[in-house]
Design an enzyme around this catalytic site. Structure first.
Site, PDB file in Angstrom:
ATOM      1  N   LYS A  44      13.182  -2.283 -73.502  1.00 39.51           N
ATOM      2  CA  LYS A  44      12.284  -2.098 -74.653  1.00 39.51           C
ATOM      3  C   LYS A  44      11.369  -0.889 -74.442  1.00 39.51           C
ATOM      4  O   LYS A  44      10.447  -0.652 -75.219  1.00 39.51           O
ATOM      5  CB  LYS A  44      11.389  -3.337 -74.832  1.00 39.51           C
ATOM      6  CG  LYS A  44      12.090  -4.616 -75.201  1.00 39.51           C
ATOM      7  CD  LYS A  44      11.060  -5.700 -75.593  1.00 39.51           C
ATOM      8  CE  LYS A  44      10.770  -6.675 -74.476  1.00 39.51           C
ATOM      9  NZ  LYS A  44       9.767  -7.712 -74.815  1.00 39.51           N
ATOM     10  N   LYS A  46       9.250  -0.637 -72.079  1.00 38.46           N
ATOM     11  CA  LYS A  46       7.945  -1.138 -71.597  1.00 38.46           C
ATOM     12  C   LYS A  46       8.014  -1.364 -70.091  1.00 38.46           C
ATOM     13  O   LYS A  46       9.050  -1.749 -69.571  1.00 38.46           O
ATOM     14  CB  LYS A  46       7.620  -2.487 -72.260  1.00 38.46           C
ATOM     15  CG  LYS A  46       7.185  -2.391 -73.706  1.00 38.46           C
ATOM     16  CD  LYS A  46       7.034  -3.778 -74.357  1.00 38.46           C
ATOM     17  CE  LYS A  46       5.897  -4.618 -73.862  1.00 38.46           C
ATOM     18  NZ  LYS A  46       5.624  -5.809 -74.684  1.00 38.46           N
TER      19      LYS A  46
END
Ligand code: C2G
Length: 155
Positions: A44, A46
């Site tokens: 993602k 992240k």
């Protein structure tokens, strides 16, 4: 016996996470929490400050949490709901409507977030304390001071 399910990153665990878990524990008899793995987060774009193992251990130690499962993909929710006999799937309202398609297998609900706190904000605060950032600020201050001195000399 009502089983409740939720998912999250739970990075830099804070009061918002705790308030959500406390409310979820009050909605059923058994609470299952999916904690996103570091690999899933990387997918993602992240990166958590706290590792998956530590985030899962912290969430698992919270009163009211009966089971922690790894969240490895977006599309595992339906299988998790069936596997764990989930009656109620709940997320914070920053996800409002995003998981309505699961309402054919269990009840789906969104709860108000706790305002004024987020892992992103904490990370931003930590970033300002980063030595590299402080150096950057000092360099900018040096430039400003020189500019002011130069301006003062002109006037
Ligand atoms: N939360 C909250 N109040 C806050 C911050 C977060 O109630 N101030 C809730 C979020 O709404 C979410 C849960 O706490 O339901 C976990 O939040 P995050 O760790 O930010 O998780 P997120 O990145 O939203 O991951 O598949 C779904 C993802 O795993 C959700």
């Amino acid at each position: 016996m009502t089983t409740v399910l939720t998912y999250g990153t739970f990075d830099l665990f804070h009061i918002g996470h705790l308030r959500l878990i406390e409310r979820l524990a009050g909605l059923g008899d058994r609470l299952v929490v999916g904690v996103s793995t570091d690999e899933f987060n990387a997918g993602k774009g992240k990166k958590s400050v706290v590792s998956y193992d530590d985030r899962a251990a912290i969430v698992g130690a919270i009163k009211g949490v009966d089971l922690v499962i790894p969240e490895r993909s977006w599309d595992q929710k339906r299988a998790d709901i069936v596997e764990h006999g989930v009656d109620l799937f709940v997320m914070g309202d920053d996800w409002a409507g995003k998981f309505d398609e699961l309402s054919d297998v269990c009840e789906v609900r969104y709860l108000p977030r706790t305002s004024g706190v987020s892992s992103t904000e904490i990370k931003e605060m930590l970033r300002t304390l980063d030595p590299a950032h402080i150096e950057e600020m000092q360099a900018a201050l040096g430039t400003l001071t020189r500019l002011l001195e130069h301006y003062r000399d002109l006037t």
